[in-house]
Design a protein around this motif. Structure first.
Motif, short mmCIF file in Angstrom:
data_model
loop_
_atom_site.label_atom_id
_atom_site.label_comp_id
_atom_site.label_asym_id
_atom_site.label_seq_id
_atom_site.Cartn_x
_atom_site.Cartn_y
_atom_site.Cartn_z
N TYR A 148 32.04 56.69 109.84
CA TYR A 148 33.63 56.85 111.00
C TYR A 148 32.37 56.88 112.24
O TYR A 148 32.86 55.52 112.94
CB TYR A 148 34.88 57.65 110.66
N LEU A 164 45.30 51.13 110.88
CA LEU A 164 44.17 52.16 109.89
C LEU A 164 44.43 52.05 108.65
O LEU A 164 43.04 52.17 107.51
CB LEU A 164 44.87 53.12 110.25
N GLN A 175 43.75 56.84 103.65
CA GLN A 175 44.85 57.14 105.10
C GLN A 175 44.75 58.82 105.44
O GLN A 175 44.70 59.09 106.74
CB GLN A 175 46.08 56.42 105.65
N SER A 179 43.09 60.31 108.79
CA SER A 179 43.49 60.81 110.35
C SER A 179 42.92 62.50 110.35
O SER A 179 42.80 62.79 111.81
CB SER A 179 44.98 61.12 109.60
N ARG A 182 39.50 61.81 111.71
CA ARG A 182 39.68 61.53 113.39
C ARG A 182 40.98 62.48 114.25
O ARG A 182 39.54 63.10 115.52
CB ARG A 182 41.21 60.53 112.96
#
Length: 187
Positions: A148, A164, A175, A179, A182
């Motif tokens: 990422y 996403l 996902q 999350s 992030r």
């Protein structure tokens, strides 16, 4: 496209101009496909603007995004383009896009002329191999967080445009995991 090709230092200005004139500008709307699974690839396109994703369906019919393509790159179902066999992949626009499309027959003609054209085609083949090898090693050696981070470092300006679920699929994670990554990176 001209700037991209000039940066390669392979073609002369006249050759770049000639090639540019051989292409056909095409608008592809968000959600439309450049190619679908089961078709034979007979086109390659330069992405002037927009984002594409390449994906396939797993044996469990799951949609798996394995490649994201951004502006200033070429897009095609490369294996099908070379072998002229049906492709297993789908290439879909994630945003409205503008591309310059070239027919496979043009590249076959250029190949037979040799010189700079052959050097350009060799460059494209080598660049595709290197891109796929880097992706493979990144997937095998690095964590999802590192993958990422790599994407942010190289294409941060586009990430907010990629849904996403596609981004998570591209990174090989859920996902929920994306999350968490992030959130951890913003703290």
């Amino acid at each position: 496209m001209r700037d991209y090709l000039e940066g390669l230092n392979i073609l002369t200005d006249a050759e770049i101009e000639w090639l540019y004139k051989q292409g056909v500008k095409k608008e592809i709307k968000k959600g439309e496909f450049f190619i679908r699974q089961g078709a034979v690839s007979d086109e390659v396109a330069f992405v002037n603007s927009g984002i594409f994703r390449s994906f396939y369906y797993s044996s469990g019919a799951e949609d798996v995004t394995y490649c994201l393509l951004f502006e200033n790159s070429f897009v095609t179902a490369y294996s099908s383009f070379i072998t002229q066999e049906k492709t297993q992949e789908n290439i879909q626009a994630l945003t409205d896009a503008e591309v310059i499309v070239f027919r496979r027959t043009l590249f076959n003609e250029l190949e037979s002329t040799g010189g700079n054209w052959l050097r350009l085609l060799k460059y494209f083949a080598e660049a595709e191999f290197v891109r796929m090898e880097k992706r493979f090693f990144l997937f095998q050696k690095e964590s999802a967080e590192k993958r990422y981070e790599d994407l942010i470092n190289n294409h941060a300006e586009f990430l907010q445009l990629v849904p996403l679920n596609y981004l998570a699929s591209y990174l090989g994670i859920t996902q929920r995991h994306l999350s968490r990554i992030r959130k951890a990176m913003t703290n």
